[in-house]
Design a protein around this motif. Structure first.
Motif, PDB file in Angstrom:
ATOM      1  N   ILE A 289       8.973  29.666  -5.479  1.00 26.51           N
ATOM      2  CA  ILE A 289       8.760  28.878  -6.694  1.00 26.51           C
ATOM      3  C   ILE A 289      10.085  28.605  -7.388  1.00 26.51           C
ATOM      4  N   LYS A 290      10.946  29.602  -7.475  1.00 22.97           N
ATOM      5  CA  LYS A 290      12.251  29.424  -8.122  1.00 22.97           C
ATOM      6  C   LYS A 290      13.092  28.386  -7.376  1.00 22.97           C
ATOM      7  N   ALA A 291      13.082  28.460  -6.041  1.00 21.76           N
ATOM      8  CA  ALA A 291      13.852  27.491  -5.252  1.00 21.76           C
ATOM      9  C   ALA A 291      13.264  26.091  -5.384  1.00 21.76           C
ATOM     10  N   ALA A 292      11.929  25.987  -5.407  1.00 20.44           N
ATOM     11  CA  ALA A 292      11.276  24.681  -5.505  1.00 20.44           C
ATOM     12  C   ALA A 292      11.557  24.020  -6.855  1.00 20.44           C
ATOM     13  N   ILE A 293      11.569  24.797  -7.927  1.00 18.00           N
ATOM     14  CA  ILE A 293      11.878  24.247  -9.244  1.00 18.00           C
ATOM     15  C   ILE A 293      13.313  23.742  -9.286  1.00 18.00           C
ATOM     16  N   SER A 294      14.216  24.440  -8.608  1.00 24.19           N
ATOM     17  CA  SER A 294      15.635  24.071  -8.615  1.00 24.19           C
ATOM     18  C   SER A 294      15.954  22.941  -7.643  1.00 24.19           C
TER      19      SER A 294
END
Length: 350
Positions: free
Chosen positions: A199-204
């Motif tokens: 999720i963190k990578a997808a948001i970034s």
């Protein structure tokens, strides 16, 4: 019975770079069934946003209709939010993104909302590469209308009532890859260690990021014959690439020097570290990702982890060369410059 969360907070809760605690990223008290996988997704989104130190007021959470689309009410209470009609979340997200490109867009949907009534809208928001994270909480059934099988249910899968799926399923990860998504992953709501970094990578990620999250319905689809049950998913997971997210300010360390790993620099300077479980897996190969998903499915298993990423992808605004200024910030004289400008445009076509 009270449905309000207690206001008490421990005085020594850990704070992020904004001085906010994990509690500042929570929402209302969940009214979903106890044990619902969607609540685990809510917890993962809350943790990811807190660890990224996202200002809640810069997030726009948009959903459709269904149990999954209720979930945004349970995280980021101070974010913008819009609950649309069934299957129409992508078009509303697109309109909001056109008006204000500076917000962080998080779409929450379900297998019925995206793979049935909203499948056409899902296809077009992917191919347009809207800069957003699109999450599907996939339980294979319509939980709000007594557990009918959804379009993502595999051929032969049975729900609680014994109804068997008569049709081939729609694999939303394969569809997203075919439509042009530049970040595609699948995870399990019961695997927080895998889900939060994704999720963190997808948001970034800049561009369209899609995560299909298998989220068991404990009321209608958590039976031994279901491929969406907790037990089945735990026993049949195969991982493509393990992702770890390294924020831009954090020292980069290699946790496992023996793994076949690759560091991918995202557009904001953060690092996505990929560790391949299988040495031949290439997360930059779209066709290989689709083939691997189908291969694992034929073996009766479920492929999870990061399947594909294009770190140099462009998004809708770059493709269409839109203005850097959000439309909601443009002044009247810019939006309506007057008749003389219109006349100049008309003369250019003569």
């Amino acid at each position: 019975m009270s449905y309000r969360k207690p206001q008490f907070r421990h005085p020594r809760l850990e704070v992020n770079d904004l001085g906010l605690t994990h509690r500042d990223y929570e929402g209302a008290l969940s009214t979903l069934c106890a044990g619902c996988g969607h609540d685990a997704i809510t917890a993962a989104v809350t943790q990811a946003c807190a660890e990224l130190s996202l200002p809640p007021h810069r997030v726009a959470k948009i959903s459709g209709i269904g149990c999954s689309s209720k979930a945004p009410n349970y995280f980021l209470n101070h974010a913008h939010g819009f609950n649309t009609v069934h299957g129409r979340m992508p078009s509303v997200a697109t309109g909001a993104n056109m008006a204000n490109r500076d917000l962080i867009y998080l779409g929450m949907s379900g297998d019925g909302d995206s793979a049935s009534i909203g499948f056409g809208q899902f296809a077009h928001v992917v191919r347009r590469r809207l800069n957003m994270l699109y999450i599907v909480a996939n339980n294979g059934v319509y939980g709000l209308t007594k557990g009918q099988l959804a379009a993502t249910a595999e051929l032969g899968m049975k729900n609680k009532s014994g109804e068997a799926s008569l049709f081939t399923d729609i694999d939303l990860c394969v569809s997203a890859l075919q439509f042009g998504a530049t970040f595609v992953a699948r995870s399990f709501s019961g695997d927080k260690a895998q889900l939060v970094p994704l999720i963190k990578a997808a948001i970034s990620h800049k561009g369209f990021a899609f995560i299909d999250i298998i989220s068991p319905c404990v009321t209608f689809n958590n039976t031994p014959e279901s491929t969406r049950s907790y037990d089945y998913v735990h026993d049949h997971i195969v991982t493509a690439a393990v992702a770890d997210f390294v924020p831009v300010k954090q020292e980069i360390r290699c946790e496992n020097s023996d793994a076949d790993s690759e560091d991918i620099c995202l557009h904001d300077g953060s690092i996505l570290r990929l560790s391949r479980i299988q040495p031949d897996y290439d997360a930059h190969d779209r066709l290989h990702a689709m083939a691997r998903i189908e291969q694992v499915k034929a073996e009766g298993k479920i492929l999870t982890g990061l399947m594909y990423i294009d770190p140099e992808a462009d998004d809708y605004h770059e493709i269409n060369q839109t203005t850097d200024t959000p439309l909601n910030a443009l002044k009247q004289e810019t939006l309506c410059p007057g008749n003389h400008v219109l006349q100049t445009i008309n003369d250019s076509f003569r």
